[in-house]
Write a protein that holds these residues in place. Structure first.
Motif, short mmCIF file in Angstrom:
data_model
loop_
_atom_site.label_atom_id
_atom_site.label_comp_id
_atom_site.label_asym_id
_atom_site.label_seq_id
_atom_site.Cartn_x
_atom_site.Cartn_y
_atom_site.Cartn_z
N GLN A 23 26.01 129.21 -43.58
CA GLN A 23 25.36 128.21 -44.35
C GLN A 23 24.41 127.62 -43.01
O GLN A 23 24.81 127.61 -41.86
N THR A 81 22.19 124.35 -41.47
CA THR A 81 21.67 122.85 -41.56
C THR A 81 20.92 122.33 -40.38
O THR A 81 21.07 123.12 -39.32
N LEU A 82 20.34 121.38 -40.41
CA LEU A 82 19.61 120.60 -39.23
C LEU A 82 20.52 119.58 -38.85
O LEU A 82 20.74 118.68 -39.34
N ALA A 83 21.14 119.60 -37.93
CA ALA A 83 22.24 118.55 -37.21
C ALA A 83 21.76 117.99 -35.97
O ALA A 83 20.85 118.58 -35.29
N GLU A 91 13.74 126.91 -43.08
CA GLU A 91 15.17 127.30 -43.07
C GLU A 91 15.24 128.31 -44.29
O GLU A 91 16.22 129.41 -44.20
N ARG A 150 22.23 134.42 -45.54
CA ARG A 150 22.61 133.19 -46.69
C ARG A 150 23.96 133.71 -47.21
O ARG A 150 24.53 132.92 -47.98
N ARG A 181 26.59 127.88 -39.60
CA ARG A 181 28.08 127.82 -39.92
C ARG A 181 28.43 129.38 -40.73
O ARG A 181 28.03 129.42 -41.79
N THR A 200 18.20 117.15 -32.09
CA THR A 200 18.05 117.96 -33.26
C THR A 200 18.42 119.63 -32.74
O THR A 200 17.89 120.01 -31.69
#
Length: 364
Positions: free
Chosen positions: A263, A265-267, A240, A259, A190, A185
């Motif tokens: 963006q 996210t947890l990827a 986050e 923000r 982005r 993880t």
């Protein structure tokens, strides 16, 4: 001849001695550690340096050659093998048998410190690896979701790298546990290039701001009449919301936060390896024995703790996919059969030649 004649005339002494040897053998067999191969690998340390954006030729000239010359002059060095590839320098230092590895590691670290100021600016910190027989995994455990499990491979990877790994390392006989199989993880940010242009913010500035806003630094000492305390500034992102709230730029109209331009996210990281255990994607754990430890002890420790882990994590399927115990058992069984055959054949040959059972028993 007098000793042999005396033993033949008094077989009780021979029998008692034989039982004594047998008892010692049985005790030794039950307590003797078992391994596949003896520890015959000479002490070795590998220094690995990553140099981004540098060709193999420049890596060799600006990093590898410097380390090679430094290592050649160290105490108890027997061989130095260097390899240069694009962006990678690897220098392996081999020491004489019996060299204290703690002292050797200190010598290697000091040698790198003497020349690292001459490395290219893009060079990362040099990593050191001790090469021993303990680097060979004795057991590989496959972790995959049970049917109807709420866990995916990302969640299993997080558990494997933390709680499960700690459980394994607490078991006696286990020296190291390596996790692999992709699904790592990471926090993915982005950036919206259009918004960055509108606010006149560069991506590099955003990255620097995130790095500066996610630190933990010492701030000196707090002294009083009776005590002295260490002060530390902690500004680490915990979730986050905190990451999105990091201020990127201050204008007359207000503060622009992350923000507003990105963006979060947890990827999963881009996979560089994929593991399949028993025909399905899984997370794998390589279990290694400790230095100067024994493979069978590590294998038994894994097999003893595995039912406990399965009970503790019922939604994860634990399976052993690679195990050195069968080949160790085959080799040890073959050695014992050869030993027993040699003893009985010797006794039979002595009995045939002397035609006296007591003499063959003494030899046995």
């Amino acid at each position: 001849m007098r000793i042999i004649d005396h033993l033949l005339k008094h077989p009780v002494i021979s029998i008692a001695f034989w039982f004594l040897i047998a008892s010692i053998g049985i005790i030794s067999y039950n307590f003797m550690p078992i391994d596949l191969f003896p520890d015959t690998m000479p002490p070795q340390i590998t220094a690995m340096t990553m140099v981004k954006g540098v060709s193999a030729e420049d890596v060799n000239r600006k990093v590898t050659a410097l380390l090679d010359r430094e290592f050649q002059g160290l105490t108890n060095i027997t061989k130095v093998v260097s390899t240069s590839k694009d962006e990678i320098s690897s220098v392996n230092a081999q020491f004489a048998f019996g060299t204290d590895m703690s002292t050797a590691m200190t010598d290697i670290t000091n040698a790198v410190s003497r020349v690292k100021n001459s490395f290219p600016p893009s060079a990362a910190e040099t990593q050191f690896f001790r090469i021993t027989d303990a680097n060979r995994p004795v057991v590989t455990i496959s972790l995959s979701p049970q049917k109807d499990s709420s866990y995916d491979l990302k969640a299993i990877r997080i558990l494997a790298e933390n709680d499960i790994k700690e459980e394994l390392l607490r078991a006696p006989g286990i020296g190291k546990a390596d996790i692999f199989g992709a699904n790592e993880t990471e926090v993915l940010i982005r950036l919206d290039l259009n918004k960055l242009r509108n606010f006149r913010i560069s991506p590099v500035a955003v990255l620097k701001t995130i790095g500066a806003s996610n630190t933990s630094l010492p701030a000196g000492y707090l002294e009083s009449n009776s005590s002295e305390s260490l002060v530390k500034v902690i500004n680490e992102v915990q979730n986050e919301h905190q990451l999105l709230s990091i201020p990127v730029k201050t204008t007359e109209k207000g503060v622009i936060a992350l923000r507003d331009v990105a963006q979060v996210t947890l990827a999963s990281k881009i996979p560089r390896s994929i593991y399949r255990g028993n025909a399905k994607n899984a997370i794998a754990i390589n279990v290694l024995k400790p230095e100067k430890g024994f493979a069978v002890d590590a294998i038994n420790a894994v097999k003893e703790i595995l039912p406990h882990l399965q009970k503790q994590y019922p939604e994860i399927l634990f399976e052993i996919t690679t195990d050195q115990e069968p080949i160790i058992s085959v080799n040890v069984a073959g050695m014992k059969n050869s030993l027993f055959s040699a003893v009985w054949l010797t006794m039979i040959i002595v009995f045939i030649l002397l035609k006296r059972f007591s003499a063959s028993l003494v030899v046995g």
